[in-house]
Enzyme design. Structure first.
Site, PDB file in Angstrom:
ATOM      1  N   ASP A  33       0.716  -1.290  -0.029  1.00  0.00           N
ATOM      2  CA  ASP A  33      -0.008  -0.037   0.010  1.00  0.00           C
ATOM      3  C   ASP A  33       0.650   1.192   0.021  1.00  0.00           C
ATOM      4  O   ASP A  33       0.803   1.949   0.775  1.00  0.00           O
ATOM      5  CB  ASP A  33      -0.881   0.134   1.221  1.00  0.00           C
ATOM      6  CG  ASP A  33      -1.731  -1.355   1.099  1.00  0.00           C
ATOM      7  OD1 ASP A  33      -2.336  -1.584   0.387  1.00  0.00           O
ATOM      8  OD2 ASP A  33      -2.041  -1.920   2.375  1.00  0.00           O
ATOM      9  N   GLU A 195     -19.828   3.846 -16.577  1.00  0.00           N
ATOM     10  CA  GLU A 195     -19.017   5.205 -17.378  1.00  0.00           C
ATOM     11  C   GLU A 195     -18.066   5.983 -16.414  1.00  0.00           C
ATOM     12  O   GLU A 195     -17.167   6.399 -17.027  1.00  0.00           O
ATOM     13  CB  GLU A 195     -19.847   6.007 -18.023  1.00  0.00           C
ATOM     14  CG  GLU A 195     -21.185   6.711 -17.066  1.00  0.00           C
ATOM     15  CD  GLU A 195     -22.635   5.901 -16.949  1.00  0.00           C
ATOM     16  OE1 GLU A 195     -22.059   4.632 -16.789  1.00  0.00           O
ATOM     17  OE2 GLU A 195     -23.498   6.369 -16.827  1.00  0.00           O
ATOM     18  N   GLU A 334      23.567   7.324   5.895  1.00  0.00           N
ATOM     19  CA  GLU A 334      23.329   5.887   6.768  1.00  0.00           C
ATOM     20  C   GLU A 334      23.226   4.685   6.101  1.00  0.00           C
ATOM     21  O   GLU A 334      23.085   4.431   4.926  1.00  0.00           O
ATOM     22  CB  GLU A 334      21.543   6.215   6.983  1.00  0.00           C
ATOM     23  CG  GLU A 334      21.156   7.554   7.718  1.00  0.00           C
ATOM     24  CD  GLU A 334      21.829   7.568   9.193  1.00  0.00           C
ATOM     25  OE1 GLU A 334      22.068   6.532   9.815  1.00  0.00           O
ATOM     26  OE2 GLU A 334      22.093   8.524   9.595  1.00  0.00           O
TER      27      GLU A 334
HETATM   28  O1  FUB Z   1      -3.076  -3.939   2.851  1.00  0.00           O
HETATM   29  C1  FUB Z   1      -4.368  -4.141   3.384  1.00  0.00           C
HETATM   30  C2  FUB Z   1      -5.419  -3.706   2.325  1.00  0.00           C
HETATM   31  O2  FUB Z   1      -5.236  -4.585   1.044  1.00  0.00           O
HETATM   32  C3  FUB Z   1      -5.436  -2.399   1.741  1.00  0.00           C
HETATM   33  O3  FUB Z   1      -6.174  -1.688   2.944  1.00  0.00           O
HETATM   34  C4  FUB Z   1      -6.293  -2.716   0.632  1.00  0.00           C
HETATM   35  O4  FUB Z   1      -5.854  -1.444  -0.388  1.00  0.00           O
HETATM   36  C5  FUB Z   1      -5.316  -3.845   0.006  1.00  0.00           C
HETATM   37  O5  FUB Z   1      -4.137  -3.485  -0.572  1.00  0.00           O
END
Ligand code: FUB
Length: 455
Positions: A33, A195, A334
């Site tokens: 994410d 759409e 680092e």
């Molecule tokens: O990482 C946990 C969940 O899986 C996230 O909130 C979603 O977007 C999916 O990636």
């Protein structure tokens, strides 16, 4: 932390494939994410974090991590910058969040589950992009079923918006304080039509449009872009555009097909411009041991089509081929500034911050695009060892390239007793990739490595 044995076995098999690899960009942890943020010439990459041990065959996620770069190829690990425990009202599930800067503070919007049940979005605040963060309001900013994956966009007029949700898509106007929202407008629910958000071929419930979750907002030449994972699992990435941040949205196209490698059935977009170039962040399951619950963040540079549409972007192992800047080795660097590594891990404590640990014989760190200028005479490093110690062999251009010098690391008395050691290095000029190859006897914690510098 990864299972070192599994990693070594898998990398022996994959070595020819990954020796030029840049993706996944983080190898020391499973990350997911991606939420990149550009601030003062640095990209801060906030990620969620899949634990090494998956519990009950489901997302096992307790904290969020931050990495930064000024060149798009070397990533400095800032460790976990907060955990779901920052929100006293939360019982876990540290899913996809996003951090933004406003008026001298960093606001991090995070979805978690509440102790009393149900999804909620909390907001944490800090004076620094790398924390420490604290709960800004002591309660959820918003709570409701499917309230996950918040994304924030501050428009040119200063108005901030937050979109979120799975399987619905909602938005609010955030107030200037960034920790409350416009009650008059309230919570707006999108009408998810084909759409606007793409046609869904796999029908689930009564959902028709392809939008699934993980929205990401972006603006280019007065056009707003909403990127999102789509189609149900396994997810692909798609986008819609609008002339106003509140829509109406027009479906664009697929940005990235479903990634088959590694078995990650989710994906998650993050789009930024850095030094005039667009980059798409996403995740897959490509690290050794990767699964749908052990994902890894990647990045691809791309160019918009002439008409402003986003092209189909293919996931690659090479990722960013051209660094956006060279790295200056004549200041403190680092040790956890890494383009690629094998075998090592990182750790964090209050005194030292983040450092490289779990070093064993044969492990290495690659640092890309290091500008040696007219050449250096010496290499210094801050290290600590409670065992027999070991060596840092310093190579350029390849792991077994030209040897510049070797730093002998002796026992310093304790694995947390740091000493700055020096060795001579052969003079090289210009820009090279640098490799620290660790050598020593048996054992998987020869020494710790905090930072280095050329002189
Ligand atoms: O990482 C946990 C969940 O899986 C996230 O909130 C979603 O977007 C999916 O990636």
């Amino acid at each position: 932390m990864k299972t070192k044995f599994a990693f070594i076995v898998a990398t022996m098999v994959l070595l020819p494939l990954i020796s030029k690899a840049q993706n996944p960009i983080i190898q020391t942890n499973y990350t997911a994410d991606p939420a990149p943020m550009v601030h003062n010439g640095t990209v801060y990459l906030y990620t969620s974090h899949d634990e090494d041990v998956t519990v009950k065959n489901f997302f096992t996620m307790n904290d969020w991590r931050c990495y930064s770069t000024t060149d798009m190829v070397n990533w400095t690990d800032h460790g976990a910058v907060l955990s779901y425990k920052v929100f006293e009202w939360s019982r876990g599930d540290a899913w996809a969040g996003q951090c933004v800067y406003r008026n001298g503070k960093f606001y991090y919007y995070l979805p978690v589950n509440q102790k009393n049940g149900g999804n909620a979005i909390g907001v944490a605040v800090s004076d620094s992009p790398t924390g420490p963060f604290k709960d800004a309001i002591g309660k959820p900013l918003l709570s409701g079923y499917g309230y996950i994956d918040p994304t924030i966009f501050i428009d040119a007029d200063g108005q901030a918006y937050m979109y979120w949700g799975n399987p619905n898509l909602w938005h609010v106007k955030l107030n200037e304080d960034m920790v409350s929202y416009d009650q008059e407008l309230g919570i707006v629910k999108e009408d998810l039509k084909d759409e606007n958000f793409g046609y869904r071929s796999k029908k689930i419930d009564n959902r028709t449009a392809s939008y699934e979750e993980g929205p990401w907002l972006y603006k280019r030449n007065s056009l707003y872009y909403l990127l999102y994972p789509a189609g149900g699992v396994p997810e692909h990435l798609a986008y819609s555009t609008a002339k106003s941040i509140t829509g109406p949205w027009t479906y664009g196209d697929t940005i990235m097909h479903v990634i088959k490698e590694g078995g990650a059935f989710t994906n998650h977009p993050g789009l930024i411009d850095f030094k005039g170039k667009p980059y798409l962040f996403y995740h897959n399951g490509a690290l050794p041991g990767g699964t749908g619950f052990k994902r890894s963040v990647c990045v691809e540079p791309f160019s918009f089509n002439a008409d402003g549409s986003i092209p189909l972007i293919h996931p690659t192992k090479e990722g960013v081929k051209e660094s956006a800047a060279n790295l200056n080795p004549f200041v403190r660097v680092e040790a956890e500034t890494i383009a690629w590594e094998e075998g090592i891990e990182t750790s964090k404590d209050e005194k030292t911050g983040v450092y490289v640990t779990n070093i064993s014989n044969g492990d290495y760190i690659k640092v890309r695009s290091v500008d040696f200028g007219k050449g250096a005479k010496k290499f210094s490093a801050s290290v600590a060892s409670a065992s027999q110690g070991g060596k840092i062999e310093i190579y350029i251009d390849a792991k077994n390239g030209i040897l510049l010098g070797t730093l002998d690391v002796k026992n310093t008395g304790d694995i947390q007793t740091w000493k700055t050691l020096l060795c001579k290095v052969n003079k090289v000029k210009g820009v090279h990739d640098l490799y620290f190859v660790f050598k020593g006897g048996a054992g998987d914690n020869l020494f710790n490595f905090d930072c280095w510098q050329l002189k």
